[in-house]
Scaffold this active site. Sequence first.
Site, short mmCIF file in Angstrom:
data_model
loop_
_atom_site.label_atom_id
_atom_site.label_comp_id
_atom_site.label_asym_id
_atom_site.label_seq_id
_atom_site.Cartn_x
_atom_site.Cartn_y
_atom_site.Cartn_z
N HIS A 167 5.38 3.38 -0.03
CA HIS A 167 4.24 2.46 0.06
C HIS A 167 4.22 1.78 1.42
O HIS A 167 3.18 1.71 2.08
CB HIS A 167 4.32 1.43 -1.06
CG HIS A 167 3.25 0.40 -1.05
ND1 HIS A 167 2.14 0.45 -1.86
CD2 HIS A 167 3.12 -0.75 -0.31
CE1 HIS A 167 1.37 -0.60 -1.63
NE2 HIS A 167 1.95 -1.35 -0.70
N GLU A 168 5.37 1.26 1.85
CA GLU A 168 5.42 0.57 3.15
C GLU A 168 5.21 1.54 4.31
O GLU A 168 4.54 1.22 5.29
CB GLU A 168 6.73 -0.18 3.30
CG GLU A 168 6.94 -1.27 2.26
CD GLU A 168 5.77 -2.24 2.17
OE1 GLU A 168 5.10 -2.50 3.19
OE2 GLU A 168 5.50 -2.73 1.05
N HIS A 171 1.57 2.02 4.68
CA HIS A 171 0.88 0.95 5.39
C HIS A 171 0.87 1.25 6.90
O HIS A 171 -0.10 0.92 7.60
CB HIS A 171 1.57 -0.40 5.14
CG HIS A 171 1.04 -1.13 3.96
ND1 HIS A 171 -0.30 -1.41 3.77
CD2 HIS A 171 1.69 -1.65 2.87
CE1 HIS A 171 -0.46 -2.08 2.63
NE2 HIS A 171 0.72 -2.23 2.07
N TYR A 182 -7.73 -6.43 5.91
CA TYR A 182 -6.99 -6.85 4.73
C TYR A 182 -7.67 -8.02 4.03
O TYR A 182 -7.15 -9.14 3.96
CB TYR A 182 -5.57 -7.22 5.13
CG TYR A 182 -4.59 -7.12 3.99
CD1 TYR A 182 -4.32 -5.90 3.37
CD2 TYR A 182 -3.93 -8.25 3.53
CE1 TYR A 182 -3.42 -5.80 2.33
CE2 TYR A 182 -3.02 -8.18 2.49
CZ TYR A 182 -2.78 -6.95 1.89
OH TYR A 182 -1.87 -6.87 0.85
N GLU A 191 -4.31 -1.55 0.03
CA GLU A 191 -3.22 -1.52 -0.94
C GLU A 191 -3.25 -0.25 -1.78
O GLU A 191 -2.21 0.37 -2.03
CB GLU A 191 -3.31 -2.75 -1.86
CG GLU A 191 -2.76 -4.01 -1.26
CD GLU A 191 -1.29 -3.89 -0.95
OE1 GLU A 191 -0.52 -3.40 -1.80
OE2 GLU A 191 -0.89 -4.29 0.16
N ASP A 264 -5.12 -14.52 -2.39
CA ASP A 264 -4.65 -13.15 -2.16
C ASP A 264 -5.64 -12.36 -1.31
O ASP A 264 -5.93 -11.21 -1.57
CB ASP A 264 -4.41 -12.46 -3.50
CG ASP A 264 -3.69 -11.12 -3.35
OD1 ASP A 264 -3.02 -10.91 -2.32
OD2 ASP A 264 -3.83 -10.29 -4.26
N HIS A 269 -4.53 -7.39 -4.26
CA HIS A 269 -3.57 -6.75 -5.15
C HIS A 269 -4.11 -6.64 -6.58
O HIS A 269 -3.68 -5.76 -7.33
CB HIS A 269 -2.26 -7.53 -5.17
CG HIS A 269 -1.50 -7.46 -3.89
ND1 HIS A 269 -1.63 -8.41 -2.89
CD2 HIS A 269 -0.63 -6.55 -3.42
CE1 HIS A 269 -0.86 -8.09 -1.88
NE2 HIS A 269 -0.23 -6.97 -2.17
#
Length: 458
Positions: A167-168, A171, A182, A191, A264, A269
Site C-alpha cells: 500500500h505504501e 502511494h 488528497y 487511498e 480526514d 479513508h
Amino acid sequence: MATPSTCSFLPPQLLRELAARRPEASARLEATLVVDEVIRRRRRDTPAGAAAAAVASFTAARSRAWTVHDAGRGTDLPGRVVRSAGDPPSGDVAVDEAAEGVEASLALFAEAFGRDSYDGRGGPVSATVHYGQDYVNAFWDGTQLVFGDGDGEVFDRFTVAIDVVAHEFSHAVVQHTADLVYEGQSGALNESVCDVFASCLVQRRRGETAAEADWLIGRGLFLPGVEARALRDMARPGTAYDDPAVGRDPQVGHLDDYVVTAEDNGGVHLNSGIPNRAFHLAATAIGGRSWETAGPIWYAALTSVGPRADFAGFAAATVAAAGDRVDAVRGAWEQVGVTPAARTGGARGGGRDAVAPAPRRVRVVRSGGFAGMVETGEVDLGSDDPRCAEVGTLLDRVDLPAAASGLGAGPGRSAVPDGFVYAFETPQVGRVELPEHALTADLRRLAGLVLPEHRRDA
C-alpha cells in the site's frame, strides 16, 4: 512533476478512537501523532533543491534495487543500512518482512503492469523499520517507506502484513502518476488504488483467483484479542472490525452513503470503500486473477487521469481501458452508485458537516492517518474545568489565522496522504485547520489539553 507527500497507513480517526477508548495508550499515540507532524513539516519545508539532492543520494546506489534501514526506534531517517538487494536474510524479522514486501511490490508492478519501480524509471527503493517508540503507523514520505513497530497491545509491527508495505509503495506510484489530490473524492481514490494494488499483490502471492480471495487489507495488523479481521474489507466495506478498543469500521460502500465531513481531508479513508468495492465487483465479475484482469485496467486508468479526478471521472477512465470487459467494469461502478462518464458534482448522502463551536467553547478535532479515525475534545471556558486557565492563556498567545494563512492550510493545500490534520475551533476565530507538522509547541500543548487521549500527558 509529482508533489512529494507523506502517506501513512493508519487513518487518524482510528488512532483517535483507539486513544479515546484506551487511555493507557495515550502516550504512544501522542508520540505517533507528533512524529507524523514532524515528517510532514520536513517534507513541506525542504527546498526543492534539497529534495532533489536527497533523491540523488538514493539514486547513487542504483545498483541496489532496494535498501532497508534500521532507525533504532529513533526518528532520524533513513537510519543504519541493514540489508540491500542480493543480501541474505538479516535475522531481524521487520527488516526481512520489509525487504520481502518491497521485492514483491517491485515484481508486481514490473511483471503485471510493465512499470519499472515506483517512478517508472527504475528508482531505487529505500525503506526504514523500527521507526519511533511504539510507533503505530507506516508512511511514504515522498522519498522512502517508513514502518513503526506498533504498540504491542492493539497493533503489531507494520511490516507484518505484506499489503501494508505494498500500500505504501503504491502511494509512491500514485505520486509519480496521477498525483491525486488528497481530499474528497480524489483523495479517496488515492487511498483506494493503493488498496487495489496491495490486494492484487496478496492474491498474486497466494495464487488466488478473484473469487477465492478474502479481499482484506491489513490482515494480521491487529493483535490477538482485538475483534478484527483486518483494517479494511474491500468486498464488504464497514465490516472489518468492531471492538471496544478501536470502535467499529466506519467505511461506506455506496455513493448514497458518502460521508460529507470536514475531517480526514473530506473522509478519504471512509469513502475509499466505494471505489474499493467497485474494484472487487469488477474483478469478480471478470473472473480469473485480478492482477491479470481488473488490475491492469485500474493501473491504466491511474496513468490517464489528472490530480482532481473524481469517482465518475476515474470510473470513465476504467471503462475506457476495459476493452471487451467493459460491461463488467461499468456494472461494477453502477452497483456502488457511480455513473461513469458523468460527473457526480460532489458528494451526497448521509454525511455530516463541520460543527461550529458553541459559544465560549474551544474544540479540537484530529483526523487523518492510515486508519482514518476522528477524535474530538472540547473545553467550556465558562466552566470550572481546571484546564480553562491554561487553555485561555494559550489562546491569547497563539495566532491561528496567521498559522493557517502561512501554510495555505485546508484540504488540498496542506493535506498529505494518511497524514494527521488538526482543526481548532474557538469563539474568537471559528475553525482553523492545520496539518500536524504546522503545530507550534503552544498549539501542540493546546491539543494535548483538549483532546481526551492527550490528557494523560498534558
